[in-house]
Design an enzyme around this catalytic site. Structure first.
Site, PDB file in Angstrom:
ATOM      1  N   LYS A 160      74.972  10.476  55.450  1.00 43.64           N
ATOM      2  CA  LYS A 160      73.769  11.021  56.098  1.00 43.64           C
ATOM      3  C   LYS A 160      73.183   9.924  56.984  1.00 43.64           C
ATOM      4  CE  LYS A 160      70.715  13.793  54.122  1.00 43.64           C
ATOM      5  NZ  LYS A 160      70.740  15.122  54.750  1.00 43.64           N
TER       6      LYS A 160
HETATM    7  N1  PPE Z   1      74.637  19.424  55.944  1.00 47.46           N
HETATM    8  C1  PPE Z   1      73.778  18.623  56.582  1.00 47.46           C
HETATM    9  C2  PPE Z   1      74.120  18.171  57.948  1.00 47.46           C
HETATM   10  C3  PPE Z   1      72.587  18.246  55.955  1.00 47.46           C
HETATM   11  O1  PPE Z   1      71.737  17.453  56.601  1.00 47.46           O
HETATM   12  C4  PPE Z   1      72.291  18.726  54.672  1.00 47.46           C
HETATM   13  C5  PPE Z   1      71.009  18.368  54.001  1.00 47.46           C
HETATM   14  C6  PPE Z   1      73.232  19.567  54.038  1.00 47.46           C
HETATM   15  C7  PPE Z   1      74.400  19.880  54.694  1.00 47.46           C
HETATM   16  C8  PPE Z   1      73.032  20.090  52.640  1.00 47.46           C
HETATM   17  O2  PPE Z   1      73.121  19.044  51.713  1.00 47.46           O
HETATM   18  P1  PPE Z   1      72.369  19.093  50.305  1.00 47.46           P
HETATM   19  O3  PPE Z   1      70.911  18.922  50.591  1.00 47.46           O
HETATM   20  O4  PPE Z   1      72.952  17.973  49.548  1.00 47.46           O
HETATM   21  O5  PPE Z   1      72.667  20.410  49.702  1.00 47.46           O
HETATM   22  N2  PPE Z   1      69.901  18.242  54.877  1.00 47.46           N
HETATM   23  C9  PPE Z   1      68.707  17.547  54.467  1.00 47.46           C
HETATM   24  C10 PPE Z   1      67.817  17.188  55.635  1.00 47.46           C
HETATM   25  C11 PPE Z   1      67.036  18.267  56.271  1.00 47.46           C
HETATM   26  C12 PPE Z   1      66.040  17.725  57.270  1.00 47.46           C
HETATM   27  O6  PPE Z   1      65.603  18.485  58.143  1.00 47.46           O
HETATM   28  O7  PPE Z   1      65.661  16.571  57.189  1.00 47.46           O
HETATM   29  C13 PPE Z   1      67.979  18.313  53.370  1.00 47.46           C
HETATM   30  O8  PPE Z   1      68.237  19.491  53.164  1.00 47.46           O
HETATM   31  O9  PPE Z   1      67.157  17.695  52.702  1.00 47.46           O
END
Ligand code: PPE
Length: 308
Positions: A160
């Site tokens: 991330k």
């Molecule tokens: N893909 C991406 C690109 C992503 O950023 C997230 C989380 C996910 C998939 C889902 O991952 P998980 O949260 O482990 O299920 N995105 C984070 C950031 C959002 C933001 O706007 O800042 C979040 O959901 O916290």
């Protein structure tokens, strides 16, 4: 989305007043995007507020930093304790969003990050439904982005990375300005990858399918893995399969998953209505089980919760 200030932010081991949690404008990450973050949620449960899958999020944060070759001056346990402490001192009794960020601070300039200090912060704030109040019940309108998801040799998609989110911001802007709620991104190979901040699932002939994170260049979502467990426990098979855009158009049901977004039904993709245009039965069952699990109403998933 506008921020709601809380009291304290954890900065490099101390709790600092929200308004004083600032950094120098010549901090390295602000210029080059070399840093990593997490998004975690805490929910109100019958036993008080609890953080959902805290350890897994902090593990992923450390893995993101490993890829970026950032040495983190805190252990996994210290990061978990710091998140618990930050939620506690801010009295987030109704639950909150938790944002740890590891960034390179002030002292070095130039693309070579070596020598720049590593800073760690954890902020918390109340965050409602990420894709809008109605998204959870009605579903969202998705648009396939003209922006491709990063090729993994351009940007490590398992991390991330702060700078990596320019790709998400561009796709989100394009979708919202075109009147949609959220974007779906394809990889440079044309296969479905993920959304700007969520993973994606479809349901086809009773089978739940998600793109394989590594091959699709998608983040390995912690919500995605929770949904796989929940779906299997509910008796629904899940498979990770490469997916094309027409698989989306022809899905019986579709939903996206993420910590911030939670579990959101997809109403349409590029104006092709999914199923009956209403959240489907499998989506609804999984969504309601997920919300019970995060709120401590499902004993089977209690090990996912860290009491504050
Ligand atoms: N893909 C991406 C690109 C992503 O950023 C997230 C989380 C996910 C998939 C889902 O991952 P998980 O949260 O482990 O299920 N995105 C984070 C950031 C959002 C933001 O706007 O800042 C979040 O959901 O916290």
């Amino acid at each position: 989305m506008p921020l709601t200030p809380t009291k304290k932010i954890w900065m490099d081991g101390t709790l600092v007043d929200w308004e004083n949690a600032t950094t120098h404008v010549l901090s390295h990450t602000l210029h080059y995007g070399m840093g990593a973050f997490e998004g975690i949620r805490a929910y109100k449960t019958p036993q008080g507020v609890a953080i959902f899958r805290l350890r897994e999020h902090m593990e992923r944060l450390l893995r993101s930093c490993k890829i970026l070759m950032i040495d983190v001056p805190y252990s996994l346990g210290e990061l978990c304790d710091a998140a618990v402490e930050t939620v506690r001192v801010n009295e987030m009794n109704e639950g909150c969003y938790i944002r740890p960020l590891i960034y390179l601070g002030y002292g070095e300039m130039g693309v070579n990050p070596m020598g720049a200090p590593t800073n760690v912060i954890i902020g918390v704030w109340p965050w409602g439904a990420y894709l809008g109040a109605e998204s959870l019940e009605k579903g969202v309108r998705m648009k396939i982005s003209s922006w491709a998801r990063h090729h993994p040799n351009s940007m490590p998609t398992a991390s991330k990375t702060v700078g990596g989110y320019v790709n998400s911001c561009l796709a989100k802007l394009e979708a919202v300005k075109a009147g949609y709620d959220e974007a779906i991104m394809l990889g440079t190979d044309g296969l479905v990858s993920e959304c700007t901040g969520e993973n994606l699932f479809i349901v086809r002939d009773g089978m739940i399918i998600s793109p394989p994170p590594s091959e699709a260049g998608a983040l390995r979502g912690i919500t995605q893995s929770s949904i796989v467990k929940i779906a299997n426990d509910l008796g629904h098979p899940v498979s990770f399969e490469a997916m094309r855009r027409d698989d989306l158009y022809l899905a019986d049901e579709a939903f996206l998953t993420g910590t911030a977004a939670e579990v959101v039904p997809i109403e349409s993709v590029d104006d092709r209505v999914i199923g009956a245009g209403m959240p489907g039965p499998i989506t609804k069952e999984i969504q309601s089980t997920y919300f019970q699990a995060v709120r401590g109403a499902r004993p089977a998933y209690e090990s996912w919760l860290t009491k504050v």
